[in-house]
Design a protein around this motif. Structure first.
Motif, PDB file in Angstrom:
ATOM      1  N   GLU A   1       0.707  -1.084  -0.001  1.00 51.68           N
ATOM      2  CA  GLU A   1       0.165   0.034   0.008  1.00 51.68           C
ATOM      3  C   GLU A   1       0.974   1.256   0.012  1.00 51.68           C
ATOM      4  O   GLU A   1       0.534   2.277  -0.621  1.00 51.68           O
ATOM      5  CB  GLU A   1      -0.812  -0.010   1.146  1.00 51.68           C
ATOM      6  N   GLU A   2       1.923   1.328   0.629  1.00 52.67           N
ATOM      7  CA  GLU A   2       2.828   2.451   0.818  1.00 52.67           C
ATOM      8  C   GLU A   2       3.465   2.744  -0.725  1.00 52.67           C
ATOM      9  O   GLU A   2       3.499   3.781  -0.807  1.00 52.67           O
ATOM     10  CB  GLU A   2       4.071   2.238   2.023  1.00 52.67           C
ATOM     11  N   ILE A   3       4.012   1.574  -1.341  1.00 48.99           N
ATOM     12  CA  ILE A   3       4.586   1.725  -2.407  1.00 48.99           C
ATOM     13  C   ILE A   3       3.689   2.214  -3.657  1.00 48.99           C
ATOM     14  O   ILE A   3       3.933   3.223  -4.281  1.00 48.99           O
ATOM     15  CB  ILE A   3       5.174   0.385  -3.305  1.00 48.99           C
ATOM     16  N   LEU A   4       2.375   1.803  -3.607  1.00 48.52           N
ATOM     17  CA  LEU A   4       1.335   2.209  -4.367  1.00 48.52           C
ATOM     18  C   LEU A   4       0.636   3.492  -4.190  1.00 48.52           C
ATOM     19  O   LEU A   4       0.676   4.414  -5.054  1.00 48.52           O
ATOM     20  CB  LEU A   4       0.090   1.250  -4.330  1.00 48.52           C
ATOM     21  N   ALA A   5       0.766   4.017  -2.850  1.00 47.56           N
ATOM     22  CA  ALA A   5       0.487   5.496  -2.534  1.00 47.56           C
ATOM     23  C   ALA A   5       1.541   6.225  -3.124  1.00 47.56           C
ATOM     24  O   ALA A   5       1.123   7.571  -3.687  1.00 47.56           O
ATOM     25  CB  ALA A   5       0.315   5.725  -0.943  1.00 47.56           C
ATOM     26  N   LYS A   6       2.851   6.062  -3.276  1.00 42.76           N
ATOM     27  CA  LYS A   6       3.801   6.894  -3.727  1.00 42.76           C
ATOM     28  C   LYS A   6       3.730   6.969  -5.095  1.00 42.76           C
ATOM     29  O   LYS A   6       4.219   7.906  -5.682  1.00 42.76           O
ATOM     30  CB  LYS A   6       5.321   6.295  -3.352  1.00 42.76           C
ATOM     31  N   LEU A   7       3.379   5.700  -5.725  1.00 41.01           N
ATOM     32  CA  LEU A   7       3.186   5.819  -7.193  1.00 41.01           C
ATOM     33  C   LEU A   7       2.195   6.506  -7.673  1.00 41.01           C
ATOM     34  O   LEU A   7       2.112   7.056  -8.623  1.00 41.01           O
ATOM     35  CB  LEU A   7       3.331   4.358  -7.970  1.00 41.01           C
ATOM     36  N   ASP A   8       0.884   6.336  -7.018  1.00 39.04           N
ATOM     37  CA  ASP A   8      -0.440   6.875  -7.460  1.00 39.04           C
ATOM     38  C   ASP A   8      -0.616   8.134  -6.505  1.00 39.04           C
ATOM     39  O   ASP A   8      -1.235   8.193  -5.432  1.00 39.04           O
ATOM     40  CB  ASP A   8      -1.513   5.830  -7.287  1.00 39.04           C
ATOM     41  N   THR A   9      -0.192   9.332  -7.176  1.00 36.05           N
ATOM     42  CA  THR A   9      -0.185  10.492  -6.466  1.00 36.05           C
ATOM     43  C   THR A   9      -1.728  10.886  -6.110  1.00 36.05           C
ATOM     44  O   THR A   9      -1.998  11.676  -5.267  1.00 36.05           O
ATOM     45  CB  THR A   9       0.320  11.422  -6.887  1.00 36.05           C
ATOM     46  N   GLY A  10      -2.663  10.243  -6.718  1.00 36.95           N
ATOM     47  CA  GLY A  10      -4.090  10.899  -6.457  1.00 36.95           C
ATOM     48  C   GLY A  10      -4.742  10.209  -5.496  1.00 36.95           C
ATOM     49  O   GLY A  10      -5.791  10.319  -5.051  1.00 36.95           O
ATOM     50  N   SER A  11      -4.031   8.956  -4.979  1.00 42.30           N
ATOM     51  CA  SER A  11      -4.467   8.279  -3.668  1.00 42.30           C
ATOM     52  C   SER A  11      -4.898   8.982  -2.546  1.00 42.30           C
ATOM     53  O   SER A  11      -5.753   8.708  -1.947  1.00 42.30           O
ATOM     54  CB  SER A  11      -3.779   6.936  -3.683  1.00 42.30           C
ATOM     55  N   ALA A  12      -4.007   9.853  -2.413  1.00 38.00           N
ATOM     56  CA  ALA A  12      -4.142  10.558  -0.938  1.00 38.00           C
ATOM     57  C   ALA A  12      -5.510  11.277  -0.905  1.00 38.00           C
ATOM     58  O   ALA A  12      -6.228  11.217   0.114  1.00 38.00           O
ATOM     59  CB  ALA A  12      -3.038  11.376  -0.679  1.00 38.00           C
ATOM     60  N   ALA A  13      -5.799  11.859  -2.049  1.00 39.52           N
ATOM     61  CA  ALA A  13      -7.095  12.791  -2.046  1.00 39.52           C
ATOM     62  C   ALA A  13      -8.210  11.762  -2.111  1.00 39.52           C
ATOM     63  O   ALA A  13      -9.234  12.017  -1.277  1.00 39.52           O
ATOM     64  CB  ALA A  13      -6.942  13.753  -3.115  1.00 39.52           C
ATOM     65  N   ARG A  14      -8.195  10.868  -2.645  1.00 39.29           N
ATOM     66  CA  ARG A  14      -9.297   9.821  -2.749  1.00 39.29           C
ATOM     67  C   ARG A  14      -9.482   9.119  -1.272  1.00 39.29           C
ATOM     68  O   ARG A  14     -10.684   9.102  -0.936  1.00 39.29           O
ATOM     69  CB  ARG A  14      -8.975   8.837  -3.699  1.00 39.29           C
ATOM     70  N   ASP A  15      -8.317   8.835  -0.486  1.00 44.54           N
ATOM     71  CA  ASP A  15      -8.555   8.293   0.705  1.00 44.54           C
ATOM     72  C   ASP A  15      -9.030   9.266   1.696  1.00 44.54           C
ATOM     73  O   ASP A  15      -9.839   9.050   2.551  1.00 44.54           O
ATOM     74  CB  ASP A  15      -7.019   7.900   1.229  1.00 44.54           C
ATOM     75  N   ALA A  16      -8.758  10.475   1.485  1.00 40.88           N
ATOM     76  CA  ALA A  16      -9.200  11.451   2.484  1.00 40.88           C
ATOM     77  C   ALA A  16     -10.658  11.589   2.242  1.00 40.88           C
ATOM     78  O   ALA A  16     -11.465  12.114   3.144  1.00 40.88           O
ATOM     79  CB  ALA A  16      -8.391  13.001   2.160  1.00 40.88           C
ATOM     80  N   GLU A  17     -11.118  11.700   0.760  1.00 43.52           N
ATOM     81  CA  GLU A  17     -12.665  11.838   0.580  1.00 43.52           C
ATOM     82  C   GLU A  17     -13.482  10.655   1.383  1.00 43.52           C
ATOM     83  O   GLU A  17     -14.368  10.997   2.129  1.00 43.52           O
ATOM     84  CB  GLU A  17     -12.734  11.843  -0.955  1.00 43.52           C
ATOM     85  N   LYS A  18     -12.629   9.650   1.115  1.00 39.88           N
ATOM     86  CA  LYS A  18     -13.408   8.451   1.798  1.00 39.88           C
ATOM     87  C   LYS A  18     -13.526   8.319   3.436  1.00 39.88           C
ATOM     88  O   LYS A  18     -14.573   8.072   3.894  1.00 39.88           O
ATOM     89  CB  LYS A  18     -12.846   7.032   1.408  1.00 39.88           C
ATOM     90  N   LEU A  19     -12.306   8.743   4.095  1.00 38.85           N
ATOM     91  CA  LEU A  19     -12.217   8.728   5.335  1.00 38.85           C
ATOM     92  C   LEU A  19     -13.342   9.756   5.830  1.00 38.85           C
ATOM     93  O   LEU A  19     -13.808   9.594   6.957  1.00 38.85           O
ATOM     94  CB  LEU A  19     -10.817   9.218   5.696  1.00 38.85           C
ATOM     95  N   ASN A  20     -13.450  11.082   5.145  1.00 39.39           N
ATOM     96  CA  ASN A  20     -14.326  12.133   5.847  1.00 39.39           C
ATOM     97  C   ASN A  20     -15.933  11.675   5.675  1.00 39.39           C
ATOM     98  O   ASN A  20     -16.453  12.147   6.490  1.00 39.39           O
ATOM     99  CB  ASN A  20     -13.893  13.206   4.896  1.00 39.39           C
ATOM    100  N   ALA A  21     -16.123  10.616   5.001  1.00 41.88           N
ATOM    101  CA  ALA A  21     -17.551  10.354   4.779  1.00 41.88           C
ATOM    102  C   ALA A  21     -17.863   9.334   5.901  1.00 41.88           C
ATOM    103  O   ALA A  21     -19.222   8.921   5.879  1.00 41.88           O
ATOM    104  CB  ALA A  21     -17.735   9.581   3.267  1.00 41.88           C
ATOM    105  N   LYS A  22     -16.980   8.794   6.718  1.00 41.64           N
ATOM    106  CA  LYS A  22     -17.388   7.695   7.847  1.00 41.64           C
ATOM    107  C   LYS A  22     -18.018   8.230   8.846  1.00 41.64           C
ATOM    108  O   LYS A  22     -17.805   9.243   9.341  1.00 41.64           O
ATOM    109  CB  LYS A  22     -16.025   7.086   8.103  1.00 41.64           C
ATOM    110  N   GLU A  23     -18.958   7.513   9.106  1.00 37.57           N
ATOM    111  CA  GLU A  23     -19.732   7.611  10.223  1.00 37.57           C
ATOM    112  C   GLU A  23     -18.650   7.855  11.627  1.00 37.57           C
ATOM    113  O   GLU A  23     -17.898   7.340  11.677  1.00 37.57           O
ATOM    114  CB  GLU A  23     -20.974   6.926  10.528  1.00 37.57           C
ATOM    115  N   ALA A  24     -19.275   8.450  12.589  1.00 36.91           N
ATOM    116  CA  ALA A  24     -18.620   8.522  13.974  1.00 36.91           C
ATOM    117  C   ALA A  24     -18.526   7.166  14.627  1.00 36.91           C
ATOM    118  O   ALA A  24     -19.374   6.182  14.353  1.00 36.91           O
ATOM    119  CB  ALA A  24     -19.172   9.619  14.939  1.00 36.91           C
TER     120      ALA A  24
END
Length: 530
Positions: free
Chosen positions: A189-212
């Motif tokens: 996952e770390e290797i992919l995150a470094k190669l796929d620069t758009g993954s951080a923004a996608r992750d943040a969007e998914k995390l923000n949508a999580k319920e408490a």
């Protein structure tokens, strides 16, 4: 090459091959090439789906061999003899090249297949490195799934000329298309995150949508795993956010004091912890680093470095600790260029050289003992006037002919040009500054709690540890803590697990009491009238 037991086990694994594979060897007349040939012949004899052919022109590195599916040019190559910690990497490469499905989430597989461009990886390893297989196996899997990915594992001890020319003094080291890509343990996952620069923004969007969450555990080591399991077993919504699941235990080689388990190692224990946590449906958010904690009405908010905000009624902090640095001139500059922190991983790269070990506790003395069997000479420096390691370890250390022990020594500077060539230390008795010529320095001076991000919010001790009471409660209501990041003495895996369980029970008790108090609160007059 392989004993009878290992052959039987491997033959059993190879029954899972679904497609024919071939081993393509680039060999010469050296003794190591003969060993590789013998190993490959033994493997090929274990399955009718494996063929072996020699092609000296297939690679300039000899000995080396490729693992590929018949009819393809799959890009997996091993330069060296993948035994020791890397034997598992070889077995997985054989299985995955032969069509056995990997244990990876579907979205990760799709992310690998969708990577654009050509990626030629080289990863330098040592066979005694317990961090290296994670990197090798991740890159091999990527090469199986994406024809534009090629990877070569290179045994640094065998290809010394390349190690010297690239000035590699720590493993694992990853090169991508000839340029340095990463150093140290990296997960898929770390290797992919470094190669796929758009993954951080996608992750943040998914995390923000999580319920408490009802309980959010920050940290995925032994303490965090225990806390998550105890919370999830109560039937409440539980999440774990971790920078690296497994934590510091991932860097621990031998574990022989975990009660009921005679012997294991850190990566194995971390894998078992993660599997156990997943059994309870815990929401694991890996590769996420916490940046801030904020008490809010009804609970706590945790802001991550990618900007996402997670909400929870209660939080358990189990962020663990990291290796302590000497914080002297030259240390940061020559990290991986002679300054190292893992003798098991990097020791083989210093074969026949002179090294120093900084620290006279158990870790330092054990490191010096291990290194003495590999390097030309070890100098152990201890700040105190005496060593603090167990007596049995000190006795063993003092029996070694190529070890020098210096006490009352304060390291003041690491020196070098392109790489380390020595260190300066202050004799704390005479005040004299002295110099030692050497080529490697292994720092073993303990741990620092990962609590910098909590300063000014949660009460910390002068050592930076989170202050907790007997129930694991911090200075912030609803926020609990456990493990090596806290003031609890004796930083041990089994103690961290117990503390994690205790903090989780305390968090559950807090949830129950809070709900009762809320339900029994007096109703406002206006509401009564309504």
């Amino acid at each position: 090459m392989l004993d009878a037991t290992l052959k039987t086990q491997l033959q059993g694994y190879l029954t899972r091959l679904q497609q024919p594979i071939e081993l393509v060897a680039a060999l010469d007349e050296s003794a190591k090439s003969s060993e590789v040939r013998a190993l490959l012949e033994e493997i090929a004899a274990l399955s009718d789906k494996i063929s072996l052919r020699e092609d000296p022109a297939s690679s300039p590195r000899k000995p080396s061999f490729a693992v590929q599916r018949v009819g393809t040019s799959m890009g997996i190559r091993f330069a060296g003899i993948p035994l020791g910690h890397e034997f598992t990497s070889l077995v997985l490469a054989l299985l995955q090249a032969g069509g056995h499905p990997p244990k990876v989430e579907a979205d990760v597989i799709e992310q690998i297949k969708s990577l654009p461009g050509q990626h030629d990886f080289e990863v330098f390893i040592s066979l005694s490195c317990h961090n290296c297989p994670d990197v090798v196996q991740a890159l091999n899997l990527m090469a199986v799934l994406n024809p534009n990915v090629r990877t070569t594992m290179i045994d640094g001890a065998l290809f010394q000329s390349e190690v010297e020319s690239r000035q590699i003094m720590g493993v694992p080291v990853i090169y991508l298309n000839g340029a340095l890509f990463g150093q140290g343990r990296m997960s898929l996952e770390e290797i992919l995150a470094k190669l796929d620069t758009g993954s951080a923004a996608r992750d943040a969007e998914k995390l923000n949508a999580k319920e408490a969450f009802d309980v959010l555990v920050v940290g995925g080591g032994p303490a965090g795993s225990a806390a998550a399991i105890y919370a999830a077993r109560k039937g409440i919504r539980t999440g774990v956010v971790a920078e690296r699941f497994g934590g510091q235990v991932m860097d621990t080689l031998a574990i022989e004091n975990f009660i009921s388990v005679k012997a294991t190692d850190g990566p194995k224990l971390a894998m078992a912890l993660e599997e156990h946590v997943k059994e309870y449906g815990v929401d694991i958010m890996n590769l996420q680093r916490a940046a801030a904690l904020k008490p809010v009405e009804g609970g706590v908010e945790i802001t991550l470095e990618n900007g996402a905000v997670l909400k929870s009624k209660t939080v358990i902090l189990s962020t663990g600790a990291r290796w302590r640095n000497m914080n002297v001139p030259g240390e940061a500059e020559f990290r991986t260029k002679g300054v190292a922190y893992c003798p098991h991983c990097d020791g083989p790269l210093f074969k026949g050289k002179r090294v120093a070990v900084i620290g006279g506790g158990n870790s330092g003395v054990e490191a010096a003992i291990d290194l003495a069997g590999i390097v030309a000479h070890v100098t152990l420096l201890e700040f105190d006037s005496i060593l603090r390691a167990d007596a049995v370890l000190q006795t063993k250390l003092r029996s070694l002919p190529n070890v020098t022990i210096i006490t009352s020594a304060q390291t003041t500077e690491v020196t070098g040009t392109d790489k380390v060539n020595g260190l300066n230390y202050k004799d704390r008795v005479s005040g004299e500054i002295k110099r030692i010529k050497l080529e490697g320095i292994f720092v073993q001076i303990g741990l620092l709690p990962n609590t910098d991000w909590l300063k000014g919010v949660v009460a910390l001790s002068p050592r930076g540890e989170i202050e907790i009471d007997a129930k694991g409660q911090t200075s912030v209501p609803g926020v609990f803590a456990a493990g090596d990041c806290t003031t609890v003495p004796y930083k041990q895996i089994i103690i961290a697990m117990g503390e994690g369980a205790k903090a989780s029970l305390s968090a559950f008790d807090h949830l129950i009491r809070s709900s009762v108090e809320s339900a029994s609160a007096p109703v406002a007059p206006a509401m009564q009238a309504a």
